[in-house]
Design an enzyme around this catalytic site. Sequence first.
Site, PDB file in Angstrom:
ATOM      1  N   HIS A  75      -5.632   3.651  49.246  1.00 17.75           N
ATOM      2  CA  HIS A  75      -5.458   2.847  50.465  1.00 17.75           C
ATOM      3  C   HIS A  75      -6.749   2.143  50.867  1.00 17.75           C
ATOM      4  O   HIS A  75      -6.884   1.697  52.011  1.00 17.75           O
ATOM      5  CB  HIS A  75      -4.981   3.729  51.610  1.00 17.75           C
ATOM      6  CG  HIS A  75      -3.779   4.547  51.296  1.00 17.75           C
ATOM      7  ND1 HIS A  75      -2.584   3.991  50.883  1.00 17.75           N
ATOM      8  CD2 HIS A  75      -3.580   5.899  51.293  1.00 17.75           C
ATOM      9  CE1 HIS A  75      -1.702   4.945  50.658  1.00 17.75           C
ATOM     10  NE2 HIS A  75      -2.292   6.113  50.894  1.00 17.75           N
ATOM     11  N   HIS A 237       2.661   4.401  50.858  1.00 16.36           N
ATOM     12  CA  HIS A 237       2.699   5.072  49.560  1.00 16.36           C
ATOM     13  C   HIS A 237       3.788   4.486  48.665  1.00 16.36           C
ATOM     14  O   HIS A 237       4.123   5.056  47.639  1.00 16.36           O
ATOM     15  CB  HIS A 237       2.960   6.580  49.722  1.00 16.36           C
ATOM     16  CG  HIS A 237       1.961   7.269  50.568  1.00 16.36           C
ATOM     17  ND1 HIS A 237       2.119   7.443  51.923  1.00 16.36           N
ATOM     18  CD2 HIS A 237       0.765   7.823  50.243  1.00 16.36           C
ATOM     19  CE1 HIS A 237       1.068   8.081  52.402  1.00 16.36           C
ATOM     20  NE2 HIS A 237       0.225   8.322  51.416  1.00 16.36           N
TER      21      HIS A 237
END
Length: 349
Positions: A75, A237
Amino acid sequence: MKQTYTGPHAAPGDGTARVKKLINDPSTVTTESLEGFAAAHADLVEVHFDPTYVNRAGGAVSGKVGIVSGGGSGHEPLHGGFVGVGMLDGAVPGAMFTSPTPDQIAPALQAADGGAGVLAIVKNYTGDVLNFETAAELADAEGVTVRTVIVNDDVAVQDSLYTAGRRGVAGTVAVEKIAGAAAERGDDLDAVTALAEKVIANVRSMGVALTACTVPHAGKPSFDLPDDEIEIGIGIHGEPGRRRIPLASADEITEMLLTPVADDLGLAGGERVLLFVNGMGGTPASELYVVYRQARALLEARGVQVTRSLVGNYVTSLEMQGASVTVLRLDDELTALWDAPVHTTALRW
């Protein structure tokens, strides 16, 4: 006809090339990335291995509340990119899309303690919540006072494969920035925690995927998304979203994201907000500004004043093409804390 490839980037088992990435070995991506991060930004951060965590260069600041966050890698720049003056004192990167373990988190909490306690900012994913909870107990046994707040800004779904309740997504940046500024100015642990909770209560997000992302060790996209379809309401995700629809215009997609966010916040005319358009990793800045343009117009049509803005790739999902829209309701105090000086690798003014 399938094109085969037997090198380290091949999909496991069948020798079929599925993805091109600048990696050496899927099992070492996180470590090698952190080694590069440490070398590039030694003036701002220190990276520790075995266990793995990142802390502010020079260590804990005496008398200041420490701020620590963390979660799975993939991320970036979240969370390590936000370690520095005016934001985080520590960040704990897990394996790709995998929560860090308590034996990583506890040392990071201890390293961030300058004697005034530590606030842990945790995105609402089951693994993150449980592991930070365990780590806080371990740190407490070592004499560190830890408070925890849970970020749950995603309006797309109540539950997902990764969480009970709403997911924590791009609104985490606002929580980390404002809590970090409060700690930097000398607020005590109770006050910093209260401000973080105030941000969480007033920030909402929603995202869209144009393509799936590929986790290196998986060797194939995390979900199937045809070229002529998009996924509204995805998580960071690659979790499925609220619904799958045919590809639409940027303005139509932006309205699908902004409207649920604004409605959930219950925004009224005359209110002030921060508008944050976040890229998921594979979307160019030019397209993010197209989204920002329409999101701002929709807010202004409601009589809402956009007084602060942020546009860019800050909470990504590897190379996913897509974006999220985040809105934070502002008042004078939150605005001042957002404007306060920050010096990290990913955010600085």
